[in-house]
Design a protein around this motif. Structure first.
Motif, PDB file in Angstrom:
ATOM      1  N   ASN A 284       0.796  -1.230   0.000  1.00 37.59           N
ATOM      2  CA  ASN A 284       0.000   0.000   0.000  1.00 37.59           C
ATOM      3  C   ASN A 284       0.825   1.275   0.000  1.00 37.59           C
ATOM      4  OD1 ASN A 284      -2.055  -1.988   0.490  1.00 37.59           O
ATOM      5  ND2 ASN A 284      -3.337  -0.395   1.371  1.00 37.59           N
ATOM      6  N   VAL A 285       2.145   1.171  -0.075  1.00 37.09           N
ATOM      7  CA  VAL A 285       2.948   2.384  -0.277  1.00 37.09           C
ATOM      8  C   VAL A 285       2.857   2.858  -1.718  1.00 37.09           C
ATOM      9  CG1 VAL A 285       4.551   1.720   1.571  1.00 37.09           C
ATOM     10  CG2 VAL A 285       5.126   1.168  -0.815  1.00 37.09           C
ATOM     11  N   LEU A 286       2.394   1.995  -2.617  1.00 36.02           N
ATOM     12  CA  LEU A 286       2.338   2.350  -4.044  1.00 36.02           C
ATOM     13  C   LEU A 286       1.523   3.617  -4.269  1.00 36.02           C
ATOM     14  CD1 LEU A 286       2.851   1.524  -7.063  1.00 36.02           C
ATOM     15  CD2 LEU A 286       0.641   0.361  -6.951  1.00 36.02           C
ATOM     16  N   GLY A 287       0.271   3.642  -3.786  1.00 33.90           N
ATOM     17  CA  GLY A 287      -0.610   4.780  -4.020  1.00 33.90           C
ATOM     18  C   GLY A 287      -0.062   6.086  -3.480  1.00 33.90           C
ATOM     19  N   PRO A 288       0.363   6.133  -2.202  1.00 30.78           N
ATOM     20  CA  PRO A 288       0.928   7.383  -1.684  1.00 30.78           C
ATOM     21  C   PRO A 288       2.165   7.861  -2.436  1.00 30.78           C
ATOM     22  CG  PRO A 288       0.314   5.943   0.128  1.00 30.78           C
ATOM     23  CD  PRO A 288       0.156   5.140  -1.132  1.00 30.78           C
ATOM     24  N   LEU A 289       3.020   6.936  -2.868  1.00 30.31           N
ATOM     25  CA  LEU A 289       4.204   7.332  -3.624  1.00 30.31           C
ATOM     26  C   LEU A 289       3.820   7.995  -4.944  1.00 30.31           C
ATOM     27  CD1 LEU A 289       6.591   4.255  -3.095  1.00 30.31           C
ATOM     28  CD2 LEU A 289       6.951   6.594  -2.257  1.00 30.31           C
ATOM     29  N   VAL A 290       2.889   7.383  -5.656  1.00 31.73           N
ATOM     30  CA  VAL A 290       2.455   7.953  -6.934  1.00 31.73           C
ATOM     31  C   VAL A 290       1.744   9.277  -6.710  1.00 31.73           C
ATOM     32  CG1 VAL A 290       1.022   7.581  -8.978  1.00 31.73           C
ATOM     33  CG2 VAL A 290       2.276   5.672  -7.995  1.00 31.73           C
ATOM     34  N   ALA A 291       0.907   9.334  -5.658  1.00 34.00           N
ATOM     35  CA  ALA A 291       0.161  10.558  -5.387  1.00 34.00           C
ATOM     36  C   ALA A 291       1.082  11.735  -5.100  1.00 34.00           C
ATOM     37  CB  ALA A 291      -0.788  10.334  -4.217  1.00 34.00           C
ATOM     38  N   ARG A 292       2.163  11.491  -4.378  1.00 39.33           N
ATOM     39  CA  ARG A 292       3.035  12.598  -3.969  1.00 39.33           C
ATOM     40  C   ARG A 292       4.146  12.886  -4.972  1.00 39.33           C
ATOM     41  NH1 ARG A 292       6.433  13.176   1.705  1.00 39.33           N
ATOM     42  NH2 ARG A 292       7.672  15.005   1.069  1.00 39.33           N
TER      43      ARG A 292
ATOM     44  N   PRO B 123      -5.301 -11.443  -4.266  1.00 41.22           N
ATOM     45  CA  PRO B 123      -4.624 -10.725  -5.344  1.00 41.22           C
ATOM     46  C   PRO B 123      -4.715  -9.213  -5.155  1.00 41.22           C
ATOM     47  CG  PRO B 123      -6.764 -11.505  -6.080  1.00 41.22           C
ATOM     48  CD  PRO B 123      -6.541 -12.095  -4.722  1.00 41.22           C
ATOM     49  N   VAL B 124      -3.824  -8.491  -5.831  1.00 42.41           N
ATOM     50  CA  VAL B 124      -3.809  -7.030  -5.732  1.00 42.41           C
ATOM     51  C   VAL B 124      -4.450  -6.383  -6.954  1.00 42.41           C
ATOM     52  CG1 VAL B 124      -1.784  -6.988  -4.233  1.00 42.41           C
ATOM     53  CG2 VAL B 124      -1.483  -6.925  -6.722  1.00 42.41           C
ATOM     54  N   ASP B 125      -5.196  -7.153  -7.725  1.00 41.86           N
ATOM     55  CA  ASP B 125      -5.837  -6.621  -8.927  1.00 41.86           C
ATOM     56  C   ASP B 125      -6.680  -5.384  -8.624  1.00 41.86           C
ATOM     57  OD1 ASP B 125      -5.130  -9.352  -9.138  1.00 41.86           O
ATOM     58  OD2 ASP B 125      -6.311  -9.561 -10.959  1.00 41.86           O
ATOM     59  N   LEU B 126      -7.485  -5.448  -7.551  1.00 41.81           N
ATOM     60  CA  LEU B 126      -8.361  -4.329  -7.233  1.00 41.81           C
ATOM     61  C   LEU B 126      -7.555  -3.093  -6.850  1.00 41.81           C
ATOM     62  CD1 LEU B 126     -11.292  -5.957  -5.206  1.00 41.81           C
ATOM     63  CD2 LEU B 126     -11.028  -5.667  -7.670  1.00 41.81           C
ATOM     64  N   HIS B 127      -6.426  -3.294  -6.200  1.00 41.54           N
ATOM     65  CA  HIS B 127      -5.549  -2.166  -5.856  1.00 41.54           C
ATOM     66  C   HIS B 127      -5.088  -1.465  -7.138  1.00 41.54           C
ATOM     67  CE1 HIS B 127      -4.484  -3.571  -1.591  1.00 41.54           C
ATOM     68  NE2 HIS B 127      -5.235  -4.550  -2.089  1.00 41.54           N
ATOM     69  N   LEU B 128      -4.625  -2.262  -8.083  1.00 43.15           N
ATOM     70  CA  LEU B 128      -4.093  -1.696  -9.323  1.00 43.15           C
ATOM     71  C   LEU B 128      -5.192  -1.034 -10.145  1.00 43.15           C
ATOM     72  CD1 LEU B 128      -1.572  -4.508 -10.372  1.00 43.15           C
ATOM     73  CD2 LEU B 128      -1.162  -2.432  -9.045  1.00 43.15           C
ATOM     74  N   GLN B 129      -6.380  -1.633 -10.174  1.00 44.60           N
ATOM     75  CA  GLN B 129      -7.500  -1.042 -10.908  1.00 44.60           C
ATOM     76  C   GLN B 129      -7.854   0.325 -10.334  1.00 44.60           C
ATOM     77  OE1 GLN B 129     -10.682  -3.948 -10.868  1.00 44.60           O
ATOM     78  NE2 GLN B 129      -9.368  -5.525 -11.764  1.00 44.60           N
ATOM     79  N   ALA B 130      -7.800   0.442  -8.998  1.00 41.73           N
ATOM     80  CA  ALA B 130      -8.122   1.721  -8.360  1.00 41.73           C
ATOM     81  C   ALA B 130      -7.083   2.786  -8.703  1.00 41.73           C
ATOM     82  CB  ALA B 130      -8.205   1.536  -6.843  1.00 41.73           C
ATOM     83  N   ILE B 131      -5.807   2.445  -8.614  1.00 37.60           N
ATOM     84  CA  ILE B 131      -4.748   3.409  -8.926  1.00 37.60           C
ATOM     85  C   ILE B 131      -4.811   3.798 -10.404  1.00 37.60           C
ATOM     86  CG2 ILE B 131      -2.269   3.860  -8.855  1.00 37.60           C
ATOM     87  CD1 ILE B 131      -3.625   3.456  -6.116  1.00 37.60           C
ATOM     88  N   GLU B 132      -5.113   2.825 -11.250  1.00 39.68           N
ATOM     89  CA  GLU B 132      -5.228   3.091 -12.686  1.00 39.68           C
ATOM     90  C   GLU B 132      -6.426   3.987 -12.976  1.00 39.68           C
ATOM     91  OE1 GLU B 132      -3.933   0.366 -16.442  1.00 39.68           O
ATOM     92  OE2 GLU B 132      -5.426  -0.474 -15.083  1.00 39.68           O
ATOM     93  N   ALA B 133      -7.537   3.762 -12.272  1.00 46.35           N
ATOM     94  CA  ALA B 133      -8.721   4.604 -12.465  1.00 46.35           C
ATOM     95  C   ALA B 133      -8.431   6.052 -12.115  1.00 46.35           C
ATOM     96  CB  ALA B 133      -9.869   4.076 -11.617  1.00 46.35           C
TER      97      ALA B 133
ATOM     98  N   THR C 120      -9.765  -0.738  -0.597  1.00 48.57           N
ATOM     99  CA  THR C 120     -10.451   0.493  -0.196  1.00 48.57           C
ATOM    100  C   THR C 120      -9.477   1.455   0.473  1.00 48.57           C
ATOM    101  OG1 THR C 120     -12.533  -0.723   0.129  1.00 48.57           O
ATOM    102  CG2 THR C 120     -12.366   1.441   1.144  1.00 48.57           C
ATOM    103  N   GLU C 121      -8.673   0.934   1.397  1.00 48.61           N
ATOM    104  CA  GLU C 121      -7.678   1.770   2.068  1.00 48.61           C
ATOM    105  C   GLU C 121      -6.691   2.347   1.067  1.00 48.61           C
ATOM    106  OE1 GLU C 121      -7.414  -0.507   6.390  1.00 48.61           O
ATOM    107  OE2 GLU C 121      -6.373  -1.334   4.644  1.00 48.61           O
ATOM    108  N   HIS C 122      -6.257   1.528   0.129  1.00 50.78           N
ATOM    109  CA  HIS C 122      -5.266   1.959  -0.853  1.00 50.78           C
ATOM    110  C   HIS C 122      -5.824   3.079  -1.726  1.00 50.78           C
ATOM    111  CE1 HIS C 122      -1.603   0.277  -3.262  1.00 50.78           C
ATOM    112  NE2 HIS C 122      -1.515   1.579  -3.042  1.00 50.78           N
ATOM    113  N   ALA C 123      -7.078   2.918  -2.155  1.00 50.79           N
ATOM    114  CA  ALA C 123      -7.708   3.941  -2.980  1.00 50.79           C
ATOM    115  C   ALA C 123      -7.841   5.256  -2.216  1.00 50.79           C
ATOM    116  CB  ALA C 123      -9.075   3.456  -3.454  1.00 50.79           C
ATOM    117  N   MET C 124      -8.183   5.174  -0.942  1.00 47.55           N
ATOM    118  CA  MET C 124      -8.285   6.389  -0.118  1.00 47.55           C
ATOM    119  C   MET C 124      -6.937   7.082  -0.004  1.00 47.55           C
ATOM    120  SD  MET C 124     -10.809   4.949   2.911  1.00 47.55           S
ATOM    121  CE  MET C 124     -10.498   6.343   4.021  1.00 47.55           C
ATOM    122  N   LEU C 125      -5.886   6.303   0.243  1.00 43.39           N
ATOM    123  CA  LEU C 125      -4.553   6.875   0.401  1.00 43.39           C
ATOM    124  C   LEU C 125      -4.089   7.586  -0.869  1.00 43.39           C
ATOM    125  CD1 LEU C 125      -2.847   3.951   2.346  1.00 43.39           C
ATOM    126  CD2 LEU C 125      -3.055   6.301   3.178  1.00 43.39           C
TER     127      LEU C 125
END
Length: 429
Positions: free
Chosen positions: A100-108, A126-136, A171-176
């Motif tokens: 879950n550091v992926l989203g904050p790193l990209v965001a900042r 799987p982390v598919d949903l994490h990646l779909q959220a960051i991609e969205a 959900t947490e990853h998308a929020m971050l």
């Protein structure tokens, strides 16, 4: 490798303080990547998982300082700049939540290279949903040689994110990620666990605009930057539930302090149904059993506010000596009955078929050497050992150290005969 030894038969009487929630603390730590100002987290647990994540965050540029303050254990995290966007496999594999550091790193910083977390003993996850959220949210995602390469050089953009099924981590990853995106993001079919509310409160204290956590729809209005804050980690509902089960198993009377019983209503209702006494207090609850044998009851795991999957193994241990037969249905993870064969080594009568286990209560468990298979399974074996005749030795307890702080000390203070045996064979009392 360390082991834990338990001599069964002692009742539990005393007070057990509940630590800060592991599952919340590690996501709050990741939020430190979103600001160049210090984030101070109080009521912090000291666990293997928080140490793993602290090591990874340090590599990324976060200054991590642990201390004991007037309000208990705290961790100060400060990332004046992101010095690296690379999270290597040798660190991420130790704890999959570190993905879950992926989203904050990209965001900042607009880019990140993060290892895929690898397999998990209790299911695919799987982390598919994490990646779909960051991609969205506008990031370009590439997968190569076991790593996720994410880029958003012009920043993330607000988006509608609809999960096909409920996922706490996604959900947490998308929020971050969304808190620094340009525009409004709406997460549909969001997880409703209390840890999501805790994350929302921390992010909002940092200047974010997040609404709806704890419901199926979360709305995030992106802001240009976040600032530092102080936030107290929510009490650990899984630790609270674990010690509640331990008290019901061993008998006696245990007061759980620094706890929120409303977070484990589903478990407490089942304990009452089985015959244990449950009394809410100003800062937690009291669990008591006067020596009468418990009655078998059925459970089925479900997302919050249902019966937590992370308490299923502990409850199975409780049912091994209850009067009658209980049925335990696991609906969250497809491979989460690996503790059953180990409980059977202690004399439990359990049969597993697919996602259901049948537990026929026995009069007495017998101590034996057993092996932990995952975090929650490890503590279920300790719970069973509290009533098993003779000595029970649990090996591979590095699983247990990931999520339970000072377990031997807390149980021992209430009368349990439990000790840690160091890897060289020396017992630590």
């Amino acid at each position: 490798m360390d082991r834990i030894a338990i001599i069964g038969g002692a009742q539990l009487n005393g007070t057990i303080p509940v630590s800060g929630a592991k599952n919340s603390a590690i996501k709050l730590m990741a939020a430190s990547l979103l600001t160049d100002e210090p984030l101070r987290l109080t009521n912090m647990p000291r666990l293997a998982d928080t140490r793993f994540l602290g090591k990874l965050l340090t590599r990324l540029g976060v200054e991590v300082t642990e201390s004991d303050g007037s309000d208990g254990q705290q961790t100060l995290l400060h990332a004046p700049e992101i010095t690296s966007g690379f999270a290597p496999y040798d660190l991420v594999r130790q704890m999959r939540a570190s993905f879950n550091v992926l989203g904050p790193l990209v965001a900042r910083s607009g880019q990140a290279k993060v290892s895929l977390p690898g397999g998990c003993t209790i299911g695919a996850r799987p982390v598919d949903l994490h990646l779909q959220a960051i991609e969205a949210l506008g990031a370009k995602i590439d997968l190569h040689e076991g790593y996720v390469y994410a880029q958003a050089p012009r920043g993330l953009k607000g988006a509608e994110i609809t999960f096909p099924f409920v996922s706490v981590g996604a959900t947490e990853h998308a929020m971050l990620a969304a808190v620094l995106a340009d525009g409004v993001s709406v997460i549909h079919n969001a997880a409703c666990e209390p840890e999501l509310v805790d994350l929302q409160e921390c992010l909002n204290a940092m200047g974010a605009k997040v609404e709806g956590a704890g419901t199926p729809t979360v709305t995030i209005t992106g802001v240009p930057r976040l600032h530092g804050a102080t936030h107290a980690v929510i009490p650990d509902r899984i630790e609270m539930g674990t010690y509640a089960v331990a008290a019901a198993m061993a008998g006696g009377e245990v007061r759980l302090s620094n706890a929120r019983p409303g977070l484990i209503d589903a478990l407490l209702d089942k304990l009452k149904e089985a015959g244990a006494g449950v009394e809410e207090t100003a800062d937690g609850c009291i669990i008591r059993r006067d020596g009468q044998r418990l009655t078998a009851v059925d459970i089925e795991t479900a997302p919050f506010p249902g019966f937590a999957t992370d308490l299923q193994a502990q409850f199975m241990a409780l049912m091994t000596t209850a009067r009658g037969e209980s049925r335990i249905r696991e609906t969250i993870f497809e491979n989460r009955f690996m503790h059953a064969p180990e409980l059977m080594r202690l004399g439990a009568d359990i049969s597993v078929s697919g996602g259901e286990a049948r537990v026929r209560g026995v009069e007495q468990l017998e101590g034996a050497e057993v092996m932990a298979t995952d975090l929650r399974a490890s503590v279920s074996l300790v719970i069973a050992g509290l009533v098993a005749r003779g000595e029970t030795t649990v090996s591979r307890i590095y699983h247990l150290d990931r999520g339970f702080e000072r377990l031997e000390e807390k149980l021992g203070a209430c009368g349990a005969q439990v000790r840690r045996i160091k890897g060289d064979g020396e017992a630590e009392l």
